[in-house]
Design a protein around this motif. Sequence first.
Motif, PDB file in Angstrom:
ATOM      1  N   ARG A   3      -8.775   9.205   9.051  1.00 11.26           N
ATOM      2  CA  ARG A   3      -8.741   8.125   8.229  1.00 11.26           C
ATOM      3  C   ARG A   3      -7.850   8.360   7.101  1.00 11.26           C
ATOM      4  O   ARG A   3      -6.713   9.279   7.468  1.00 11.26           O
ATOM      5  CB  ARG A   3     -10.392   8.336   7.679  1.00 11.26           C
ATOM      6  CG  ARG A   3     -10.571   9.722   6.793  1.00 11.26           C
ATOM      7  CD  ARG A   3     -11.835   9.887   5.883  1.00 11.26           C
ATOM      8  NE  ARG A   3     -12.297  11.414   5.751  1.00 11.26           N
ATOM      9  CZ  ARG A   3     -12.896  11.386   4.495  1.00 11.26           C
ATOM     10  NH1 ARG A   3     -13.058  10.620   4.073  1.00 11.26           N
ATOM     11  NH2 ARG A   3     -12.810  12.326   4.469  1.00 11.26           N
ATOM     12  N   ASP A   4      -7.552   7.309   5.979  1.00 12.05           N
ATOM     13  CA  ASP A   4      -6.571   7.843   4.947  1.00 12.05           C
ATOM     14  C   ASP A   4      -6.562   8.887   4.328  1.00 12.05           C
ATOM     15  O   ASP A   4      -7.639   9.167   3.800  1.00 12.05           O
ATOM     16  CB  ASP A   4      -6.420   6.088   4.185  1.00 12.05           C
ATOM     17  CG  ASP A   4      -5.536   5.794   3.498  1.00 12.05           C
ATOM     18  OD1 ASP A   4      -5.093   6.656   3.474  1.00 12.05           O
ATOM     19  OD2 ASP A   4      -5.307   4.699   2.840  1.00 12.05           O
ATOM     20  N   LYS A   5      -5.831   9.941   4.614  1.00 12.79           N
ATOM     21  CA  LYS A   5      -5.371  11.181   3.692  1.00 12.79           C
ATOM     22  C   LYS A   5      -5.490  10.695   2.655  1.00 12.79           C
ATOM     23  O   LYS A   5      -5.432  11.556   1.429  1.00 12.79           O
ATOM     24  CB  LYS A   5      -4.155  11.616   4.552  1.00 12.79           C
ATOM     25  CG  LYS A   5      -4.462  12.062   5.312  1.00 12.79           C
ATOM     26  CD  LYS A   5      -3.789  13.383   5.791  1.00 12.79           C
ATOM     27  CE  LYS A   5      -2.301  12.722   6.416  1.00 12.79           C
ATOM     28  NZ  LYS A   5      -1.336  13.620   7.565  1.00 12.79           N
ATOM     29  N   GLY A   6      -4.971   9.567   1.777  1.00 14.20           N
ATOM     30  CA  GLY A   6      -4.777   9.240   0.709  1.00 14.20           C
ATOM     31  C   GLY A   6      -6.090   9.274  -0.014  1.00 14.20           C
ATOM     32  O   GLY A   6      -6.017   8.831  -1.347  1.00 14.20           O
ATOM     33  N   ARG A  16      -5.047  10.551  -3.208  1.00 12.05           N
ATOM     34  CA  ARG A  16      -3.758   9.316  -3.915  1.00 12.05           C
ATOM     35  C   ARG A  16      -3.770   9.432  -5.231  1.00 12.05           C
ATOM     36  O   ARG A  16      -3.297   9.389  -6.140  1.00 12.05           O
ATOM     37  CB  ARG A  16      -3.751   8.131  -3.107  1.00 12.05           C
ATOM     38  CG  ARG A  16      -4.504   7.344  -3.240  1.00 12.05           C
ATOM     39  CD  ARG A  16      -4.790   6.079  -2.957  1.00 12.05           C
ATOM     40  NE  ARG A  16      -5.619   5.278  -2.974  1.00 12.05           N
ATOM     41  CZ  ARG A  16      -5.608   4.045  -2.230  1.00 12.05           C
ATOM     42  NH1 ARG A  16      -4.294   4.112  -0.981  1.00 12.05           N
ATOM     43  NH2 ARG A  16      -6.730   3.318  -2.829  1.00 12.05           N
ATOM     44  N   ILE A  34       2.711   2.392  -0.243  1.00 11.65           N
ATOM     45  CA  ILE A  34       1.519   2.435  -0.154  1.00 11.65           C
ATOM     46  C   ILE A  34       2.082   1.558   1.456  1.00 11.65           C
ATOM     47  O   ILE A  34       2.922   0.634   0.910  1.00 11.65           O
ATOM     48  CB  ILE A  34       0.348   1.329  -0.108  1.00 11.65           C
ATOM     49  CG1 ILE A  34       1.172   0.439  -1.010  1.00 11.65           C
ATOM     50  CG2 ILE A  34      -0.168   2.225  -1.853  1.00 11.65           C
ATOM     51  CD1 ILE A  34      -0.494  -0.715  -1.754  1.00 11.65           C
ATOM     52  N   ARG A  35       1.425   0.818   2.304  1.00  8.43           N
ATOM     53  CA  ARG A  35       0.838  -0.325   3.379  1.00  8.43           C
ATOM     54  C   ARG A  35       0.818  -1.292   2.469  1.00  8.43           C
ATOM     55  O   ARG A  35      -0.324  -1.273   1.524  1.00  8.43           O
ATOM     56  CB  ARG A  35       0.944  -0.115   4.957  1.00  8.43           C
ATOM     57  CG  ARG A  35       1.448   1.457   5.580  1.00  8.43           C
ATOM     58  CD  ARG A  35       0.436   1.523   7.129  1.00  8.43           C
ATOM     59  NE  ARG A  35      -0.995   1.989   7.358  1.00  8.43           N
ATOM     60  CZ  ARG A  35      -1.639   3.406   6.501  1.00  8.43           C
ATOM     61  NH1 ARG A  35      -1.159   3.711   6.178  1.00  8.43           N
ATOM     62  NH2 ARG A  35      -2.887   3.362   6.367  1.00  8.43           N
ATOM     63  N   GLN A  38      -3.394  -1.684   2.086  1.00  8.96           N
ATOM     64  CA  GLN A  38      -3.812  -0.679   1.646  1.00  8.96           C
ATOM     65  C   GLN A  38      -3.432  -1.642   0.065  1.00  8.96           C
ATOM     66  O   GLN A  38      -4.271  -0.985  -0.679  1.00  8.96           O
ATOM     67  CB  GLN A  38      -2.996   0.354   1.338  1.00  8.96           C
ATOM     68  CG  GLN A  38      -3.442   1.518   2.487  1.00  8.96           C
ATOM     69  CD  GLN A  38      -2.019   2.923   2.696  1.00  8.96           C
ATOM     70  OE1 GLN A  38      -1.076   2.446   2.099  1.00  8.96           O
ATOM     71  NE2 GLN A  38      -2.698   3.356   2.907  1.00  8.96           N
ATOM     72  N   THR A  42      -5.930  -0.457  -3.893  1.00  3.65           N
ATOM     73  CA  THR A  42      -5.286  -0.074  -4.251  1.00  3.65           C
ATOM     74  C   THR A  42      -5.860  -0.679  -5.792  1.00  3.65           C
ATOM     75  O   THR A  42      -6.169  -1.331  -6.696  1.00  3.65           O
ATOM     76  CB  THR A  42      -3.762   0.131  -4.097  1.00  3.65           C
ATOM     77  OG1 THR A  42      -3.313   0.802  -3.339  1.00  3.65           O
ATOM     78  CG2 THR A  42      -3.667   0.789  -5.712  1.00  3.65           C
ATOM     79  N   CYS A  79       0.566  12.777   0.208  1.00  2.00           N
ATOM     80  CA  CYS A  79      -0.541  12.516  -0.247  1.00  2.00           C
ATOM     81  C   CYS A  79      -1.961  13.339   0.939  1.00  2.00           C
ATOM     82  O   CYS A  79      -2.466  13.767   0.097  1.00  2.00           O
ATOM     83  CB  CYS A  79      -1.148  10.966   0.282  1.00  2.00           C
ATOM     84  SG  CYS A  79      -1.587  10.784   2.251  1.00  2.00           S
ATOM     85  N   ASP A  80      -1.341  14.196   1.923  1.00  2.00           N
ATOM     86  CA  ASP A  80      -1.845  15.242   1.925  1.00  2.00           C
ATOM     87  C   ASP A  80      -1.544  17.020   1.527  1.00  2.00           C
ATOM     88  O   ASP A  80      -2.030  18.165   2.460  1.00  2.00           O
ATOM     89  CB  ASP A  80      -1.729  15.170   3.685  1.00  2.00           C
ATOM     90  CG  ASP A  80      -0.800  14.904   4.216  1.00  2.00           C
ATOM     91  OD1 ASP A  80       0.499  15.476   3.005  1.00  2.00           O
ATOM     92  OD2 ASP A  80      -0.182  14.570   5.555  1.00  2.00           O
TER      93      ASP A  80
END
Length: 182
Positions: A3-6, A16, A34-35, A38, A42, A79-80
Amino acid sequence: MGRDKGLVDYHGTPQREYLYHLLKEVCDSVFLSIRSEQLQETPPSFNTIVDQNEYKGPFNGISSAFNAHSNVGWLIIACDLPFMDLPSLQQLVGKRNPGKSATAFKNPNTGNPEPLCCIWEPNGLQEAMNFLKNSDYPSPKQFLMDAEILLVQPKNEQALFNANSLSDYDFVKSKLKEQERG
């Protein structure tokens, strides 16, 4: 991670957002890279830079930031990094050398610069963009290894721990719980 790590919650808020607020303590302005998909999820109070998808991998966000504001240094944090803390950011900012291409933390395991825990200077970012145009291996780490940078040994080596799996998540949550107990 699957999943999104942020959006992973280590500190009672999505990672994030945790990092965004930490960075506000040491930076004049903070942006989330961000993509486009996303953007809707946000928080509207956050400054964002939407990735321009010029490159694959980490250089995509770095180059998008540079293209948005090419005359400033960028403190880039992945973000990770769930153990990133204010003293670590203060250490990196305090050691900053604007005369170099970048000021980066040194990975304690490899000795290599950490491109996603790094202050990229405007001249270094321009050099990196030239590197990308002339390279078959578009790696920010490779660029930093060949560039004139300042490497900083982190006082808190755990701050550079990169969480990429569910077992990493469990490890981080366990360590944070231990730290709380004290």
